[in-house]
Design a protein around this motif. Structure first.
Motif, PDB file in Angstrom:
ATOM      1  N   ALA A  52      28.033  17.218  -6.096  1.00  0.00           N
ATOM      2  CA  ALA A  52      27.630  15.865  -5.725  1.00  0.00           C
ATOM      3  C   ALA A  52      26.103  15.823  -6.073  1.00  0.00           C
ATOM      4  CB  ALA A  52      27.466  15.697  -4.289  1.00  0.00           C
ATOM      5  N   GLU A  53      25.563  14.329  -6.358  1.00  0.00           N
ATOM      6  CA  GLU A  53      24.789  14.216  -6.650  1.00  0.00           C
ATOM      7  C   GLU A  53      23.524  14.733  -5.335  1.00  0.00           C
ATOM      8  OE1 GLU A  53      22.710  14.113  -9.062  1.00  0.00           O
ATOM      9  OE2 GLU A  53      24.384  13.421 -10.345  1.00  0.00           O
ATOM     10  N   PRO A  54      22.215  14.667  -5.576  1.00  0.00           N
ATOM     11  CA  PRO A  54      21.703  15.148  -4.204  1.00  0.00           C
ATOM     12  C   PRO A  54      21.339  13.286  -3.946  1.00  0.00           C
ATOM     13  CG  PRO A  54      20.850  16.390  -6.124  1.00  0.00           C
ATOM     14  CD  PRO A  54      21.161  15.275  -6.332  1.00  0.00           C
ATOM     15  N   PRO A  55      21.101  13.921  -2.185  1.00  0.00           N
ATOM     16  CA  PRO A  55      20.823  12.591  -1.487  1.00  0.00           C
ATOM     17  C   PRO A  55      20.009  11.599  -1.335  1.00  0.00           C
ATOM     18  CG  PRO A  55      21.100  13.896   0.108  1.00  0.00           C
ATOM     19  CD  PRO A  55      21.116  14.677  -1.357  1.00  0.00           C
ATOM     20  N   GLY A  56      19.135  11.886  -2.619  1.00  0.00           N
ATOM     21  CA  GLY A  56      17.162  11.086  -2.762  1.00  0.00           C
ATOM     22  C   GLY A  56      16.766  11.794  -3.963  1.00  0.00           C
ATOM     23  N   GLU A  57      18.235  11.063  -4.835  1.00  0.00           N
ATOM     24  CA  GLU A  57      18.185  11.069  -6.131  1.00  0.00           C
ATOM     25  C   GLU A  57      18.688  10.877  -7.193  1.00  0.00           C
ATOM     26  OE1 GLU A  57      17.541  15.171  -7.973  1.00  0.00           O
ATOM     27  OE2 GLU A  57      19.202  14.858  -8.859  1.00  0.00           O
ATOM     28  N   ILE A  58      18.320  10.265  -7.860  1.00  0.00           N
ATOM     29  CA  ILE A  58      18.968   8.696  -9.092  1.00  0.00           C
ATOM     30  C   ILE A  58      19.287   9.416  -9.980  1.00  0.00           C
ATOM     31  CG2 ILE A  58      18.995   6.731 -10.504  1.00  0.00           C
ATOM     32  CD1 ILE A  58      16.902   5.218  -8.121  1.00  0.00           C
ATOM     33  N   PRO A  59      20.740   9.559 -10.236  1.00  0.00           N
ATOM     34  CA  PRO A  59      21.203  10.195 -11.411  1.00  0.00           C
ATOM     35  C   PRO A  59      20.970  10.018 -12.728  1.00  0.00           C
ATOM     36  CG  PRO A  59      22.715   8.880 -10.528  1.00  0.00           C
ATOM     37  CD  PRO A  59      21.738   8.810  -9.548  1.00  0.00           C
ATOM     38  N   SER A  60      21.128  11.028 -13.704  1.00  0.00           N
ATOM     39  CA  SER A  60      20.736  10.298 -15.393  1.00  0.00           C
ATOM     40  C   SER A  60      21.614  10.106 -15.500  1.00  0.00           C
ATOM     41  CB  SER A  60      20.262  11.451 -16.255  1.00  0.00           C
ATOM     42  OG  SER A  60      21.189  12.480 -15.726  1.00  0.00           O
ATOM     43  N   GLY A  61      21.286   9.067 -16.167  1.00  0.00           N
ATOM     44  CA  GLY A  61      23.092   7.968 -16.915  1.00  0.00           C
ATOM     45  C   GLY A  61      22.735   6.302 -16.574  1.00  0.00           C
ATOM     46  N   THR A  62      22.195   6.623 -14.989  1.00  0.00           N
ATOM     47  CA  THR A  62      21.581   4.775 -14.538  1.00  0.00           C
ATOM     48  C   THR A  62      20.942   3.655 -15.248  1.00  0.00           C
ATOM     49  OG1 THR A  62      21.294   6.318 -12.230  1.00  0.00           O
ATOM     50  CG2 THR A  62      20.622   4.012 -12.584  1.00  0.00           C
ATOM     51  N   ARG A  63      21.498   3.225 -15.427  1.00  0.00           N
ATOM     52  CA  ARG A  63      20.358   1.718 -16.159  1.00  0.00           C
ATOM     53  C   ARG A  63      20.298   0.590 -15.305  1.00  0.00           C
ATOM     54  NH1 ARG A  63      24.063   0.891 -21.968  1.00  0.00           N
ATOM     55  NH2 ARG A  63      23.874   3.393 -22.491  1.00  0.00           N
ATOM     56  N   PHE A  64      18.755   0.612 -15.690  1.00  0.00           N
ATOM     57  CA  PHE A  64      18.519  -0.413 -15.114  1.00  0.00           C
ATOM     58  C   PHE A  64      17.029  -1.440 -15.497  1.00  0.00           C
ATOM     59  CE2 PHE A  64      16.171   2.880 -15.005  1.00  0.00           C
ATOM     60  CZ  PHE A  64      14.833   2.433 -15.213  1.00  0.00           C
ATOM     61  N   LEU A  65      17.360  -2.816 -15.337  1.00  0.00           N
ATOM     62  CA  LEU A  65      16.435  -3.627 -15.889  1.00  0.00           C
ATOM     63  C   LEU A  65      14.982  -3.484 -15.503  1.00  0.00           C
ATOM     64  CD1 LEU A  65      18.163  -6.544 -16.260  1.00  0.00           C
ATOM     65  CD2 LEU A  65      18.333  -5.447 -18.100  1.00  0.00           C
ATOM     66  N   VAL A  66      14.075  -4.026 -16.575  1.00  0.00           N
ATOM     67  CA  VAL A  66      12.796  -4.243 -16.116  1.00  0.00           C
ATOM     68  C   VAL A  66      12.259  -5.310 -16.874  1.00  0.00           C
ATOM     69  CG1 VAL A  66      12.699  -1.401 -16.042  1.00  0.00           C
ATOM     70  CG2 VAL A  66      12.132  -3.059 -18.203  1.00  0.00           C
ATOM     71  N   GLY A  67      10.545  -5.780 -16.800  1.00  0.00           N
ATOM     72  CA  GLY A  67      10.619  -6.934 -17.421  1.00  0.00           C
ATOM     73  C   GLY A  67       9.235  -6.706 -17.742  1.00  0.00           C
ATOM     74  N   LEU A  68       8.670  -6.843 -19.262  1.00  0.00           N
ATOM     75  CA  LEU A  68       7.310  -6.388 -20.031  1.00  0.00           C
ATOM     76  C   LEU A  68       5.979  -7.376 -18.812  1.00  0.00           C
ATOM     77  CD1 LEU A  68       7.335  -6.243 -23.735  1.00  0.00           C
ATOM     78  CD2 LEU A  68       7.003  -4.574 -21.723  1.00  0.00           C
ATOM     79  N   LYS A  69       5.198  -6.544 -18.782  1.00  0.00           N
ATOM     80  CA  LYS A  69       3.908  -7.174 -17.701  1.00  0.00           C
ATOM     81  C   LYS A  69       3.108  -7.889 -18.528  1.00  0.00           C
ATOM     82  CE  LYS A  69       2.106  -5.914 -14.271  1.00  0.00           C
ATOM     83  NZ  LYS A  69       2.019  -5.386 -12.865  1.00  0.00           N
ATOM     84  N   LYS A  70       3.051  -8.022 -20.266  1.00  0.00           N
ATOM     85  CA  LYS A  70       2.113  -7.404 -21.154  1.00  0.00           C
ATOM     86  C   LYS A  70       2.715  -8.251 -22.507  1.00  0.00           C
ATOM     87  CE  LYS A  70      -2.675  -7.649 -22.986  1.00  0.00           C
ATOM     88  NZ  LYS A  70      -3.873  -7.386 -22.751  1.00  0.00           N
ATOM     89  N   GLY A  71       2.945  -8.693 -23.350  1.00  0.00           N
ATOM     90  CA  GLY A  71       3.905  -8.994 -24.470  1.00  0.00           C
ATOM     91  C   GLY A  71       3.130  -7.723 -25.616  1.00  0.00           C
ATOM     92  N   LEU A  72       4.082  -7.536 -26.622  1.00  0.00           N
ATOM     93  CA  LEU A  72       3.728  -6.533 -27.581  1.00  0.00           C
ATOM     94  C   LEU A  72       4.299  -6.740 -28.717  1.00  0.00           C
ATOM     95  CD1 LEU A  72       5.027  -3.010 -25.978  1.00  0.00           C
ATOM     96  CD2 LEU A  72       2.641  -4.403 -26.604  1.00  0.00           C
ATOM     97  N   ASN A  73       3.262  -6.641 -29.729  1.00  0.00           N
ATOM     98  CA  ASN A  73       3.746  -7.356 -30.970  1.00  0.00           C
ATOM     99  C   ASN A  73       3.273  -6.031 -32.058  1.00  0.00           C
ATOM    100  OD1 ASN A  73       2.372  -8.601 -33.617  1.00  0.00           O
ATOM    101  ND2 ASN A  73       4.326 -10.231 -32.628  1.00  0.00           N
ATOM    102  N   THR A  74       4.077  -6.083 -33.247  1.00  0.00           N
ATOM    103  CA  THR A  74       4.224  -5.008 -34.176  1.00  0.00           C
ATOM    104  C   THR A  74       2.961  -5.026 -34.808  1.00  0.00           C
ATOM    105  OG1 THR A  74       6.053  -5.791 -35.502  1.00  0.00           O
ATOM    106  CG2 THR A  74       6.496  -3.977 -33.692  1.00  0.00           C
ATOM    107  N   LYS A  75       2.255  -6.185 -35.382  1.00  0.00           N
ATOM    108  CA  LYS A  75       1.688  -6.225 -35.602  1.00  0.00           C
ATOM    109  C   LYS A  75      -0.391  -5.776 -35.431  1.00  0.00           C
ATOM    110  CE  LYS A  75      -1.172 -10.281 -38.077  1.00  0.00           C
ATOM    111  NZ  LYS A  75      -1.810 -11.765 -38.552  1.00  0.00           N
ATOM    112  N   ASN A  76       0.162  -6.076 -34.069  1.00  0.00           N
ATOM    113  CA  ASN A  76      -1.389  -5.956 -33.787  1.00  0.00           C
ATOM    114  C   ASN A  76      -1.646  -4.496 -32.393  1.00  0.00           C
ATOM    115  OD1 ASN A  76      -2.405  -7.954 -33.778  1.00  0.00           O
ATOM    116  ND2 ASN A  76      -1.602  -9.372 -32.237  1.00  0.00           N
TER     117      ASN A  76
END
Length: 229
Positions: A42-66
């Protein structure tokens, strides 16, 4: 006297033979089955297992030119990360990282950017995190790189779309060239128009622009322990 002697012999025989009979029965009887604990699996009770997927949002944009290798960036979680014991990383938790590599579209013809994630704010404070980008939901012009490792690249159109775009560009250029310089102008205009159509359709030379708020789907590559063991 004979009855007493017989009684004593019977008691002595029973006392001597009983342990032997118990040992014989124990030797014949199968070993009791002990249930194997599944706690190890079993997974340890206080541990989020590897393979977990989740969404994040960029706080500031990124551009390959800059953008440059080493530039730091920050995201925030768009959904909670919950461990089996209920401990969680709430929505809005900051997750920080850095740009590990950039290939500008204008320099290489194919815009790519590699993102590495460093740490995340949790109930235990800031913890190191190992994760990679698996998707860029809702952004049809970008996708994760084929070799993973945090790579994000600009999508390209292939096959008939390139041909159709080139043909359309050539047709428009023929009309413009013919109006200006007859057949010679039409030929030059066709070549220029076809090239412009191809570049526009395939995305060659275009930069990758990840705007503020762009959603990234991440996958944990290592468990994230939220409680001290």
């Amino acid at each position: 006297m004979r009855r007493t002697a017989c009684w004593l012999l019977t008691v002595l025989f029973a006392a001597v033979s009983q342990p032997a009979s118990l040992q014989a029965r124990q030797a014949i009887a199968p070993f009791p089955s002990t249930p194997q604990s599944s706690a190890q699996d079993a997974e340890p009770p206080g541990e989020i297992p590897s393979g977990t997927r989740f969404l994040v949002g960029l706080k500031k944009g990124l551009n390959t030119k800059n953008a440059r290798a080493g530039d730091q960036f920050a995201t925030r979680t768009l959904e909670p990360l919950v461990a089996p014991d209920g401990t969680l990383v709430p929505v809005g938790a900051e997750l920080r990282g850095h740009v590990s590599r950039v290939e500008a579209g204008g320099a290489t013809g194919r815009a790519r950017i590699w993102l590495s994630f460093d740490d995340i704010e949790t109930p235990r404070g800031s913890l190191p995190i190992v994760a990679e980008v698996t998707q860029v939901p809702g952004e049809h012009s970008v996708k994760p790189g084929e070799n993973k490792e945090g790579e994000i690249e600009a999508r390209t159109n292939t096959g008939t779309r390139e041909f159709e775009a080139a043909a359309a560009g050539a047709a428009l250029a023929v009309s413009a060239g013919a109006a200006k310089g007859g057949s010679k102008g039409a030929a030059v205009g066709a070549a220029t128009g076809a090239l412009a159509g191809f570049l526009t359709a395939s995305g060659i030379g275009q930069e990758l622009d990840l705007l503020e708020g762009t959603k990234l789907e991440l996958e944990l590559l290592r468990p994230l322990a939220l409680m001290r063991r």
